[in-house]
Design a protein around this motif. Structure first.
Motif, mmCIF file in Angstrom:
data_model
loop_
_atom_site.group_PDB
_atom_site.id
_atom_site.type_symbol
_atom_site.label_atom_id
_atom_site.label_comp_id
_atom_site.label_asym_id
_atom_site.label_seq_id
_atom_site.Cartn_x
_atom_site.Cartn_y
_atom_site.Cartn_z
ATOM 1 N N GLY A 23 3.882 2.562 13.187
ATOM 2 C CA GLY A 23 4.919 3.388 12.583
ATOM 3 C C GLY A 23 4.359 4.626 11.920
ATOM 4 O O GLY A 23 4.955 5.704 11.972
ATOM 5 N N VAL A 24 3.194 4.483 11.281
ATOM 6 C CA VAL A 24 2.575 5.633 10.618
ATOM 7 C C VAL A 24 1.515 6.305 11.482
ATOM 8 O O VAL A 24 1.001 7.365 11.125
ATOM 9 N N THR A 68 2.096 2.866 4.638
ATOM 10 C CA THR A 68 2.035 1.414 4.466
ATOM 11 C C THR A 68 1.054 1.004 3.372
ATOM 12 O O THR A 68 0.882 -0.187 3.123
ATOM 13 N N GLY A 69 0.392 1.967 2.757
ATOM 14 C CA GLY A 69 -0.562 1.653 1.698
ATOM 15 C C GLY A 69 -1.983 1.446 2.173
ATOM 16 O O GLY A 69 -2.820 0.947 1.423
ATOM 17 N N PHE A 70 -2.282 1.859 3.403
ATOM 18 C CA PHE A 70 -3.617 1.635 3.950
ATOM 19 C C PHE A 70 -4.697 2.259 3.063
ATOM 20 O O PHE A 70 -5.713 1.623 2.754
ATOM 21 N N ALA A 92 9.411 3.770 2.665
ATOM 22 C CA ALA A 92 8.037 3.395 2.336
ATOM 23 C C ALA A 92 7.895 3.033 0.869
ATOM 24 O O ALA A 92 7.243 2.039 0.524
ATOM 25 N N VAL A 93 8.495 3.828 -0.013
ATOM 26 C CA VAL A 93 8.303 3.626 -1.448
ATOM 27 C C VAL A 93 8.787 2.248 -1.892
ATOM 28 O O VAL A 93 8.098 1.547 -2.647
ATOM 29 N N GLU A 94 9.946 1.827 -1.434
ATOM 30 C CA GLU A 94 10.472 0.524 -1.838
ATOM 31 C C GLU A 94 9.534 -0.604 -1.427
ATOM 32 O O GLU A 94 9.312 -1.558 -2.188
#
Length: 265
Positions: A23-24, A68-70, A92-94
């Motif tokens: 997705g990213v 995703t916070g990778f 993404a933030v939630e």
């Protein structure tokens, strides 16, 4: 060129539907292959940032375009304790808030951040795999100015871009700028370039290569990733080669990592 609101809606829909590496990342190549690509990205990031000798235990870190916070995980692996994440999209933030409860997560338009970021409040800032998705040149420069204001004098900015030696390339969702254009914009935002290193070489679109090679290799990658099973095999076979290449080549035909330092005013 899409308007900013259209681009934001595009990324909201995409991350809502697929909050994974594909997705990213390079969605056409599938999740399995993208997972191997991100393994290499993480290794390069940790190696290059680790060489800076930062005292990350006491540093304040900001990662923008967190997805995703990778890269939040990469900073944590390097020893950072105070990490703030930020993303343009609510989708993404939630999810980032739920995945990283120990971190502050902001919903942030980097080109128009308002009062969300206190000036000169971060020792290290990262903007990975996201700046080339800002397709309006003035918004790109504004995003860099935001990064400059957020970074303490003497602090570092870590970013990834395609840094073309060939003419720039423009699409609806991505613009690949030239190396001189990007370095000039960084200088205007108060940054000096420290160094640049390949982040990927073969396992991504060959945007800065000869057009014939770019087309042939792009077709090959899409062919070997037609299914998740073949993409997993292709990733397993290519990643050891890629791991070697990102250490020995000086210039990459695709994404590179750059480290900059914020000038003292």
């Amino acid at each position: 060129m899409m308007r900013h609101t259209e681009l934001k809606d595009f990324w909201e829909r995409r991350l809502e539907a697929d909050w994974t590496e594909s997705g990213v990342g390079y969605k056409q190549l599938g999740r399995a292959f993208n997972s191997y690509m991100y393994l290499i990205r993480g290794e390069v990031f940790r190696r290059e940032v680790g060489r800076l000798g930062l005292d990350l235990a006491s540093a304040k870190v900001l990662d923008v375009g967190s997805g995703t916070g990778f890269y939040l995980r990469q900073w944590r692996a390097l020893g950072a304790r105070s990490i703030t994440g930020a993303d343009l999209t609510k989708a993404a933030v939630e999810r980032l808030i739920a995945r990283f409860p120990e971190s502050e997560i902001l919903q942030l338009d980097l080109a128009d951040p308002g009062e969300l970021i206190e000036p000169a409040s971060f020792d290290a800032v990262s903007a990975m795999d996201m700046l080339f998705h800002i397709t309006d040149d003035e918004r790109y420069r504004s995003a860099l100015r935001t990064l400059g204001r957020a970074t303490k004098p003497g602090g570092v900015l870590v970013l990834s871009e395609n840094f073309l030696h060939r003419p720039e390339q423009r699409g609806d969702h991505q613009v690949n700028h030239t190396l001189p254009w990007i370095t000039t914009a960084l200088g205007e935002a108060g940054f000096d370039v420290v160094r640049r290193a390949p982040m990927l070489v073969l396992m991504n679109a060959q945007v800065d290569a000869n057009p014939v090679w770019r087309k042939l290799w792009g077709g090959f990658l899409r062919g070997v990733t037609l299914t998740e099973a073949t993409g997993r095999v292709a990733g397993a076979l290519l990643s050891p080669v890629e791991r070697r290449l990102v250490r020995v080549v000086r210039e990459s035909p695709t994404t590179e990592l750059m480290i900059c330092r914020r000038r003292a005013e």
